[in-house]
Design an enzyme around this catalytic site. Structure first.
Site, PDB file in Angstrom:
ATOM      1  N   ARG A 251     -13.286  -8.229 -54.850  1.00  0.00           N
ATOM      2  CA  ARG A 251     -12.623  -8.470 -53.657  1.00  0.00           C
ATOM      3  C   ARG A 251     -11.484  -9.214 -53.576  1.00  0.00           C
ATOM      4  NH1 ARG A 251     -12.219 -13.225 -50.938  1.00  0.00           N
ATOM      5  NH2 ARG A 251     -13.127 -13.355 -48.932  1.00  0.00           N
TER       6      ARG A 251
ATOM      7  N   LYS B 116      -5.938 -16.295 -56.030  1.00  0.00           N
ATOM      8  CA  LYS B 116      -6.436 -17.803 -56.167  1.00  0.00           C
ATOM      9  C   LYS B 116      -5.594 -18.633 -56.999  1.00  0.00           C
ATOM     10  CE  LYS B 116     -11.109 -16.745 -54.871  1.00  0.00           C
ATOM     11  NZ  LYS B 116     -12.627 -16.751 -55.025  1.00  0.00           N
TER      12      LYS B 116
HETATM   13  N1  PMM Z   1     -13.696 -16.025 -52.282  1.00  0.00           N
HETATM   14  C1  PMM Z   1     -13.365 -16.584 -51.067  1.00  0.00           C
HETATM   15  C2  PMM Z   1     -13.923 -16.412 -49.806  1.00  0.00           C
HETATM   16  N2  PMM Z   1     -15.244 -15.513 -50.077  1.00  0.00           N
HETATM   17  N3  PMM Z   1     -16.541 -14.277 -51.185  1.00  0.00           N
HETATM   18  C3  PMM Z   1     -17.146 -14.015 -52.508  1.00  0.00           C
HETATM   19  N4  PMM Z   1     -18.313 -13.300 -52.546  1.00  0.00           N
HETATM   20  N5  PMM Z   1     -16.262 -14.352 -53.736  1.00  0.00           N
HETATM   21  C4  PMM Z   1     -15.283 -14.848 -53.713  1.00  0.00           C
HETATM   22  O1  PMM Z   1     -14.496 -15.178 -54.783  1.00  0.00           O
HETATM   23  C5  PMM Z   1     -14.826 -15.578 -52.197  1.00  0.00           C
HETATM   24  C6  PMM Z   1     -15.689 -15.257 -51.312  1.00  0.00           C
HETATM   25  C7  PMM Z   1     -12.139 -17.518 -51.030  1.00  0.00           C
HETATM   26  O2  PMM Z   1     -10.891 -16.746 -50.665  1.00  0.00           O
HETATM   27  P1  PMM Z   1     -10.297 -16.082 -49.349  1.00  0.00           P
HETATM   28  O3  PMM Z   1      -9.359 -17.216 -48.733  1.00  0.00           O
HETATM   29  O4  PMM Z   1      -9.550 -15.031 -50.084  1.00  0.00           O
HETATM   30  O5  PMM Z   1     -11.249 -15.594 -48.452  1.00  0.00           O
END
Ligand code: PMM
Length: 280
Positions: free
Chosen positions: A244, A204
């Site tokens: 995640r 991030k």
């Molecule tokens: N971050 C992203 C997308 N989905 N879901 C959860 N539960 N927690 C998060 O921090 C989260 C998420 C955004 O990032 P990506 O581009 O890696 O999907």
């Protein structure tokens, strides 16, 4: 939880897995590397992203979920839309990961309650388009805790089994770097709500700012992996239930190192108190 975005525009893996075969292969790879569940998203949530319609989102995720289901890979659906969650569950998904914590779609709670599947309620204050302007807090830890508690209470009132709720601080969603760091340092306050906590720092922007070059240029996405590992291990050591991440293999290795240090959480019923007594 391994990340698999089947979107053309997600911030770190956008455009890489829009082809179904490539997406399925990547999901299988992440599973073999040790992910317990693969989180599939068909709509980018990066700051400022434009929304896609529900049909486009569904058409992106369903073929990939069906194939991963056939391969025996557990899948979670990363969506804020009840209709997309329903289609994903019908295709074989076993977890709903809702970055809006049930706020974006009033029908999501009924879908989660009927499916009796785990529902990740992430802290969220608005869609990507305008979320950075919503990053205003007096005490970010207390406010996120209270807002997450309200989401969980509402889910339970709608018939969701409390044992199926997972909370997530939502790093980067209506949060500036200082908010992400404060939450990371006080995960115990969120864990005290009594639900498993998922933590998503992977690649991030705030990590890019932390690692900025001498001229202030943020570290590009590809150079944030070591920082992701550090934040993920620290989160698990603080009691997070899951992380995640995009890089599953490295995360599994890093967590093996942490586990080898003999964390009390991995010694069955023993806890720090037993250890202290033993030493005496
Ligand atoms: N971050 C992203 C997308 N989905 N879901 C959860 N539960 N927690 C998060 O921090 C989260 C998420 C955004 O990032 P990506 O581009 O890696 O999907």
């Amino acid at each position: 939880m391994g990340v698999l975005n089947v979107t053309p525009d997600s911030f770190s893996d956008g455009g890489r897995y829009t082809d179904v075969d490539a997406a399925v292969q990547h999901g299988v790879d992440l599973f073999r590397q040790g992910a317990h569940v693969i989180d599939i998203g068909g709509e980018s949530t990066r700051p400022g992203a434009q929304r896609v319609d529900a049909k486009t989102e569904t058409d992106r995720v369903v073929p990939v979920i069906e194939r991963l289901f056939a391969e025996g890979v557990p899948v979670s659906i990363d969506t804020t839309r009840a209709a997309v969650a329903e289609a994903a569950l019908a295709a074989g998904a076993v977890v709903i990961n809702d970055v809006s914590g049930g706020l974006a779609d009033p029908d999501m709670a009924a879908v989660a309650a009927a499916a009796r599947c785990p529902w990740v309620l992430m802290h969220w204050r608005g869609h990507s388009r305008d979320m950075q302007r919503l990053a205003e807090y007096t005490d970010v830890v207390a406010e996120v805790r209270d807002e997450l508690r309200a989401r969980a209470d509402e889910a339970v009132a709608a018939g969701v089994d409390p044992g199926m709720i997972v909370l997530d601080p939502g790093l980067g969603f209506a949060k500036r770097a200082e908010h992400n760091w404060a939450l990371s340092a006080h995960l115990d306050v969120l864990i005290d709500l009594g639900f498993p906590l998922l933590f998503g720092s992977s690649r991030k922007t705030y990590l890019g700012h932390l690692l900025a070059g001498p001229d202030g240029t943020p570290r590009p996405v590809g150079g944030r992996e070591a920082a992701t590992l550090a934040t993920s291990v620290l989160a698990v050591a603080s009691g997070a239930w899951g992380v995640r991440v995009h890089e599953v293999g490295a995360t599994v290795d890093a967590l093996a190192v942490w586990r080898a240090t003999g964390s009390p959480r991995f010694r069955g019923t023993r806890d720090a108190r037993d250890d202290r007594q033993e030493r005496r």
